[in-house]
Design a protein around this motif. Structure first.
Motif, PDB file in Angstrom:
ATOM      1  N   UNK A   8       8.471  18.348   7.299  1.00  0.00           N
ATOM      2  CA  UNK A   8       7.488  17.296   6.999  1.00  0.00           C
ATOM      3  C   UNK A   8       8.185  16.018   6.530  1.00  0.00           C
ATOM      4  N   UNK A   9       9.224  16.156   5.718  1.00  0.00           N
ATOM      5  CA  UNK A   9       9.945  14.977   5.252  1.00  0.00           C
ATOM      6  C   UNK A   9      10.660  14.295   6.416  1.00  0.00           C
ATOM      7  N   UNK A  10      11.232  15.071   7.311  1.00  0.00           N
ATOM      8  CA  UNK A  10      11.885  14.492   8.495  1.00  0.00           C
ATOM      9  C   UNK A  10      10.870  13.743   9.356  1.00  0.00           C
ATOM     10  N   UNK A  11       9.667  14.297   9.484  1.00  0.00           N
ATOM     11  CA  UNK A  11       8.615  13.613  10.258  1.00  0.00           C
ATOM     12  C   UNK A  11       8.238  12.297   9.583  1.00  0.00           C
ATOM     13  N   UNK A  12       8.112  12.294   8.250  1.00  0.00           N
ATOM     14  CA  UNK A  12       7.784  11.061   7.523  1.00  0.00           C
ATOM     15  C   UNK A  12       8.888  10.025   7.709  1.00  0.00           C
ATOM     16  N   UNK A  13      10.132  10.472   7.681  1.00  0.00           N
ATOM     17  CA  UNK A  13      11.254   9.541   7.872  1.00  0.00           C
ATOM     18  C   UNK A  13      11.238   8.927   9.268  1.00  0.00           C
ATOM     19  N   UNK A  71       0.824  -1.206   0.000  1.00  0.00           N
ATOM     20  CA  UNK A  71       0.000   0.000   0.000  1.00  0.00           C
ATOM     21  C   UNK A  71       0.858   1.256   0.000  1.00  0.00           C
ATOM     22  N   UNK A  72       1.942   1.236   0.765  1.00  0.00           N
ATOM     23  CA  UNK A  72       2.853   2.379   0.803  1.00  0.00           C
ATOM     24  C   UNK A  72       3.444   2.601  -0.579  1.00  0.00           C
ATOM     25  N   UNK A  73       3.924   1.530  -1.201  1.00  0.00           N
ATOM     26  CA  UNK A  73       4.521   1.643  -2.525  1.00  0.00           C
ATOM     27  C   UNK A  73       3.506   2.176  -3.536  1.00  0.00           C
ATOM     28  N   UNK A  74       2.282   1.667  -3.480  1.00  0.00           N
ATOM     29  CA  UNK A  74       1.241   2.137  -4.401  1.00  0.00           C
ATOM     30  C   UNK A  74       0.930   3.607  -4.167  1.00  0.00           C
ATOM     31  N   UNK A  75       0.839   4.007  -2.916  1.00  0.00           N
ATOM     32  CA  UNK A  75       0.555   5.411  -2.611  1.00  0.00           C
ATOM     33  C   UNK A  75       1.669   6.315  -3.113  1.00  0.00           C
ATOM     34  N   UNK A  76       2.901   5.856  -2.992  1.00  0.00           N
ATOM     35  CA  UNK A  76       4.030   6.656  -3.459  1.00  0.00           C
ATOM     36  C   UNK A  76       4.047   6.759  -4.976  1.00  0.00           C
ATOM     37  N   UNK A 122       5.383  19.808 -11.094  1.00  0.00           N
ATOM     38  CA  UNK A 122       5.661  20.254 -12.455  1.00  0.00           C
ATOM     39  C   UNK A 122       7.084  20.784 -12.562  1.00  0.00           C
ATOM     40  N   UNK A 123       7.649  21.204 -11.464  1.00  0.00           N
ATOM     41  CA  UNK A 123       9.029  21.680 -11.430  1.00  0.00           C
ATOM     42  C   UNK A 123       9.683  21.142 -10.168  1.00  0.00           C
ATOM     43  N   UNK A 124      10.982  21.201 -10.170  1.00  0.00           N
ATOM     44  CA  UNK A 124      11.697  20.695  -8.998  1.00  0.00           C
ATOM     45  C   UNK A 124      11.676  21.734  -7.892  1.00  0.00           C
ATOM     46  N   UNK A 125      11.142  21.344  -6.746  1.00  0.00           N
ATOM     47  CA  UNK A 125      11.129  22.215  -5.582  1.00  0.00           C
ATOM     48  C   UNK A 125      12.398  22.015  -4.776  1.00  0.00           C
ATOM     49  N   UNK A 126      12.506  22.681  -3.657  1.00  0.00           N
ATOM     50  CA  UNK A 126      13.723  22.602  -2.851  1.00  0.00           C
ATOM     51  C   UNK A 126      13.970  21.238  -2.207  1.00  0.00           C
ATOM     52  N   UNK A 127      12.946  20.404  -2.106  1.00  0.00           N
ATOM     53  CA  UNK A 127      13.104  19.084  -1.476  1.00  0.00           C
ATOM     54  C   UNK A 127      12.856  17.935  -2.442  1.00  0.00           C
ATOM     55  N   UNK A 128      12.656  18.227  -3.709  1.00  0.00           N
ATOM     56  CA  UNK A 128      12.264  17.197  -4.670  1.00  0.00           C
ATOM     57  C   UNK A 128      13.222  16.012  -4.668  1.00  0.00           C
ATOM     58  N   UNK A 129      14.508  16.267  -4.688  1.00  0.00           N
ATOM     59  CA  UNK A 129      15.490  15.187  -4.724  1.00  0.00           C
ATOM     60  C   UNK A 129      15.440  14.357  -3.444  1.00  0.00           C
ATOM     61  N   UNK A 130      15.362  15.013  -2.305  1.00  0.00           N
ATOM     62  CA  UNK A 130      15.317  14.299  -1.028  1.00  0.00           C
ATOM     63  C   UNK A 130      14.054  13.441  -0.930  1.00  0.00           C
ATOM     64  N   UNK A 185      11.418   8.127  -1.196  1.00  0.00           N
ATOM     65  CA  UNK A 185      10.413   7.262  -1.816  1.00  0.00           C
ATOM     66  C   UNK A 185      11.069   6.021  -2.430  1.00  0.00           C
ATOM     67  N   UNK A 186      12.240   6.191  -3.025  1.00  0.00           N
ATOM     68  CA  UNK A 186      12.964   5.044  -3.593  1.00  0.00           C
ATOM     69  C   UNK A 186      13.333   4.054  -2.494  1.00  0.00           C
ATOM     70  N   UNK A 187      13.803   4.562  -1.378  1.00  0.00           N
ATOM     71  CA  UNK A 187      14.158   3.690  -0.244  1.00  0.00           C
ATOM     72  C   UNK A 187      12.924   2.952   0.270  1.00  0.00           C
ATOM     73  N   UNK A 188      11.792   3.634   0.319  1.00  0.00           N
ATOM     74  CA  UNK A 188      10.547   2.996   0.764  1.00  0.00           C
ATOM     75  C   UNK A 188      10.149   1.887  -0.215  1.00  0.00           C
ATOM     76  N   UNK A 189      10.235   2.180  -1.510  1.00  0.00           N
ATOM     77  CA  UNK A 189       9.892   1.156  -2.511  1.00  0.00           C
ATOM     78  C   UNK A 189      10.818  -0.053  -2.387  1.00  0.00           C
ATOM     79  N   UNK A 190      12.091   0.190  -2.155  1.00  0.00           N
ATOM     80  CA  UNK A 190      13.053  -0.907  -2.042  1.00  0.00           C
ATOM     81  C   UNK A 190      12.814  -1.746  -0.785  1.00  0.00           C
ATOM     82  N   UNK A 191      12.191  -1.166   0.208  1.00  0.00           N
ATOM     83  CA  UNK A 191      11.935  -1.900   1.448  1.00  0.00           C
ATOM     84  C   UNK A 191      10.663  -2.739   1.375  1.00  0.00           C
ATOM     85  N   UNK A 192       9.975  -2.700   0.259  1.00  0.00           N
ATOM     86  CA  UNK A 192       8.684  -3.392   0.132  1.00  0.00           C
ATOM     87  C   UNK A 192       8.791  -4.889   0.412  1.00  0.00           C
ATOM     88  N   UNK A 193       9.926  -5.517   0.153  1.00  0.00           N
ATOM     89  CA  UNK A 193      10.079  -6.942   0.396  1.00  0.00           C
ATOM     90  C   UNK A 193      10.398  -7.285   1.840  1.00  0.00           C
TER      91      UNK A 193
END
Length: 108
Positions: free
Chosen positions: A98-103, A7-12, A19-27, A32-40
């Motif tokens: 917000x990203x730190x809280x999600x982490x 569900x997490x992977x699907x939501x991500x 539409x453009x890269x914001x100040x946290x887009x890369x982070x 999100x990539x780390x979350x997807x990789x943890x799916x197993x």
């Protein structure tokens, strides 16, 4: 827990891409990539604080565990969505908070 990870992977994957890269887009993308990789990993996924009831020698029921997992998932998804909204607005400080809280909510 596998269903929660899926569900997490699907939501991500369904998240709104800016539409453009914001100040946290890369982070955000890296997280999100780390979350997807943890799916197993059956132990990976959103987590929440232990309730007071759990501290009073009450045994969890399958229903209470499921509700807690669903609540943790919903809170995690909302927090990550907030980070994305703040990123899209260009709010670097808000996005980083917000990203730190999600982490902190996600157990790898």
């Amino acid at each position: 827990m596998k269903a929660s990870a899926a569900l997490v992977a699907a939501a991500l994957w369904l998240g709104v891409a800016p539409a453009y890269a914001g100040p946290c887009t890369t982070a955000i993308a890296q997280f999100e990539q780390a979350v997807r990789q943890s799916a197993g990993n059956p132990d990976a996924g959103p987590m929440a604080r232990q309730s007071i009831g759990a501290q009073l020698d009450r045994q969890p029921t399958p229903g209470s565990v499921k509700r807690a997992e669903e609540h943790a998932q919903a809170t995690f998804a909302a927090t990550l969505a907030r980070a994305k909204r703040l990123d899209a607005r260009g709010d670097r400080a808000g996005c980083k908070r917000a990203l730190a809280a999600a982490k902190r909510m996600y157990n790898f």
